[in-house]
Structures are given as C-alpha cells and as structure tokens.
Design a protein around this motif. Sequence first.
Motif, PDB file in Angstrom:
ATOM      1  N   ARG A 150       0.885  -1.251  -0.090  1.00  0.00           N
ATOM      2  CA  ARG A 150      -0.043  -0.090  -0.025  1.00  0.00           C
ATOM      3  C   ARG A 150       1.044   1.028  -0.149  1.00  0.00           C
ATOM      4  O   ARG A 150       1.936   1.320   0.584  1.00  0.00           O
ATOM      5  N   LEU A 187      -2.958   6.036  -2.278  1.00  0.00           N
ATOM      6  CA  LEU A 187      -3.552   7.053  -1.748  1.00  0.00           C
ATOM      7  C   LEU A 187      -2.722   8.370  -2.184  1.00  0.00           C
ATOM      8  O   LEU A 187      -1.558   8.378  -1.642  1.00  0.00           O
ATOM      9  N   GLU A 233      -6.431   6.743  -5.468  1.00  0.00           N
ATOM     10  CA  GLU A 233      -7.514   7.627  -5.009  1.00  0.00           C
ATOM     11  C   GLU A 233      -6.987   8.841  -4.834  1.00  0.00           C
ATOM     12  O   GLU A 233      -6.109   8.750  -4.067  1.00  0.00           O
ATOM     13  N   SER A 260      -7.124  13.020  -3.269  1.00  0.00           N
ATOM     14  CA  SER A 260      -7.875  13.996  -2.330  1.00  0.00           C
ATOM     15  C   SER A 260      -7.212  15.240  -2.127  1.00  0.00           C
ATOM     16  O   SER A 260      -5.813  15.195  -2.129  1.00  0.00           O
ATOM     17  N   SER A 315      -7.241  10.841   9.046  1.00  0.00           N
ATOM     18  CA  SER A 315      -8.396  10.012   8.829  1.00  0.00           C
ATOM     19  C   SER A 315      -8.650   9.164   7.546  1.00  0.00           C
ATOM     20  O   SER A 315      -8.913   7.861   7.462  1.00  0.00           O
ATOM     21  N   LYS A 316      -8.062  10.044   6.418  1.00  0.00           N
ATOM     22  CA  LYS A 316      -8.129   9.281   5.183  1.00  0.00           C
ATOM     23  C   LYS A 316      -7.045   8.345   5.128  1.00  0.00           C
ATOM     24  O   LYS A 316      -7.274   7.212   4.717  1.00  0.00           O
ATOM     25  N   GLU A 354      -6.167   6.241   7.582  1.00  0.00           N
ATOM     26  CA  GLU A 354      -6.626   5.216   8.572  1.00  0.00           C
ATOM     27  C   GLU A 354      -7.778   4.509   7.814  1.00  0.00           C
ATOM     28  O   GLU A 354      -7.618   3.105   7.628  1.00  0.00           O
ATOM     29  N   ALA A 355      -8.623   5.010   7.156  1.00  0.00           N
ATOM     30  CA  ALA A 355      -9.437   4.229   6.085  1.00  0.00           C
ATOM     31  C   ALA A 355      -8.855   3.671   5.040  1.00  0.00           C
ATOM     32  O   ALA A 355      -9.156   2.377   4.546  1.00  0.00           O
ATOM     33  N   PHE A 356      -7.741   4.146   4.421  1.00  0.00           N
ATOM     34  CA  PHE A 356      -7.167   3.348   3.603  1.00  0.00           C
ATOM     35  C   PHE A 356      -6.375   2.282   3.826  1.00  0.00           C
ATOM     36  O   PHE A 356      -6.522   1.286   3.361  1.00  0.00           O
ATOM     37  N   GLU A 397      -6.836   0.554   6.448  1.00  0.00           N
ATOM     38  CA  GLU A 397      -7.652  -0.508   7.180  1.00  0.00           C
ATOM     39  C   GLU A 397      -8.039  -1.688   6.290  1.00  0.00           C
ATOM     40  O   GLU A 397      -8.309  -2.673   6.698  1.00  0.00           O
ATOM     41  N   THR A 398      -7.773  -1.459   4.955  1.00  0.00           N
ATOM     42  CA  THR A 398      -8.288  -2.647   4.200  1.00  0.00           C
ATOM     43  C   THR A 398      -6.856  -3.380   3.762  1.00  0.00           C
ATOM     44  O   THR A 398      -7.056  -4.319   2.909  1.00  0.00           O
TER      45      THR A 398
END
Length: 241
Positions: free
Chosen positions: A111, A186, A212, A214, A232-233, A235-237, A239-240
């Motif tokens: 990642r 990301l 992605e 942002s 926040s962004k 962490e969401a990325f 998590e997968t």
Amino acid sequence: MAVKPIRYRGETFRIAYDIVNPEADRDLIFLHGWGSSKEVMKQPFAQAFGAWRHIYIDLPGFGKSSNDMVLQTEDYAAIVDLFLQNLGANKEAAVGHSFGGKVATLIKPERLVLLSSAGIVLPKPFKVRAKIALFKLLKPFGGTRLRNIFASSDAAGMAQNMYETFKNVVDEDFRSEFAAFDKPALLLWGTQDTATPPVTGETLAKLMQKSEFSLIEGDHYFFLKNRHPVISKMEAFLETV
C-alpha cells in the motif's frame, strides 16, 4: 534514535531511524522529502496508527544519516530496501512526502501513500529558465560561491556530492515509474502547494491504476498544519490492508 550501518556499492551508509509501536505486527514506513528528516514525519503521525509498527528513516545525506556519494533516486530506494531487509521489516505500507514519494514508489510496498509527491515535471517559468541560463553562462568563473548565489533553497549550502545528487533527482520525470505501480495508492495533496501543485497529483491519479486522490487545505507541508483529515483518510485506506 538508532543507527544501522548498511553496505551499498562498496560504501557504508549509517542510517538513522526511529521505531514507534515496536510490538505491532504490521510495518508502516515513512520517507521524508528533500532537505527534511524523519522528525518532520514523526510530528503528525507518531501518535496515530496504533496497530502499525512505524519505521521513520532519515534518508542518506539528511538528518542523522550519512552519505559521501553522488546518488540517484534508484540508489536511495536500493539503500532503503537493504535497510528494511537488515531490520527484518516488511513493506505492507509506505508513506512518502515529496522526494520521499518517489523513493516510496520504487520500494514497491503493498500500500502506498503519497503526500504531495515529486516526480511530475512541469514547465519552468521564464524567470527560472533565465536564472538557469545565466548560471550556466557564469559557472566557469564562479565555482561553489556562484552555485550558492544561484541555487534554490533546496540546494544552497549543501555538500558538493549532495548538490550533484540534487541535480540528478530534481527534474526526474517519474511518469513511467508511477504508471508501473499496480498496488493500491492514496494520493493526498495540499490545495495551496506551489512546490508540487495539485495538477501534479491529478496527473498521478490518471497514471496509477488503483489510486484515489484528495485535496486537503494547506501548502506543501499540509500534513503538518492539517493533520486530522490526513490521518482520517490514511486510516480508512490502511484498514483494508
């Protein structure tokens, strides 16, 4: 802080690093930008991502890490890879800012998080092109003193080998390297970034198959001044994974 000696191309590089959450079983590698250090990356992120082992690295020639050679970006990636192997670290995820984004891409993590990455070259303004032309004209007469007068803030005052390294990496077009990265990515950019403008991030998003993109309020160091939406962004990325 710890230091680990790494042998590369017949030279020993003393690589300074810090580890946060040493008991965690997933590795998150942080690579800073040109002229920066691991301390800059630790400021916004050391208290986040508690499920990950953070590995903060001073790239050769920066912070507390040594370098006496002229390097290419590929050399930085090779040295980081050797360091991670020596440390027994995995490459589940890597975060790279600016120049560190190019290095992070080359080490091929599972990642990838790019923070205003360098690597997309834009046409230089006329004023900059004129300055470069004048420097080349006067270079035979001025040596190091002239270099320090004309150099950008990224290059002024540095050792000759690091100046030559800077010239090697500053205008690299990494489009093909970014396009070859086929894992999730990301891409986060500052809305007022003038060093690597948002258009470079938009270009990257089109090149990278699984990315992605942002925009977040701020300049080239938006992640220092506006850390909460960045974390926040991320962490969401992550998590997968």
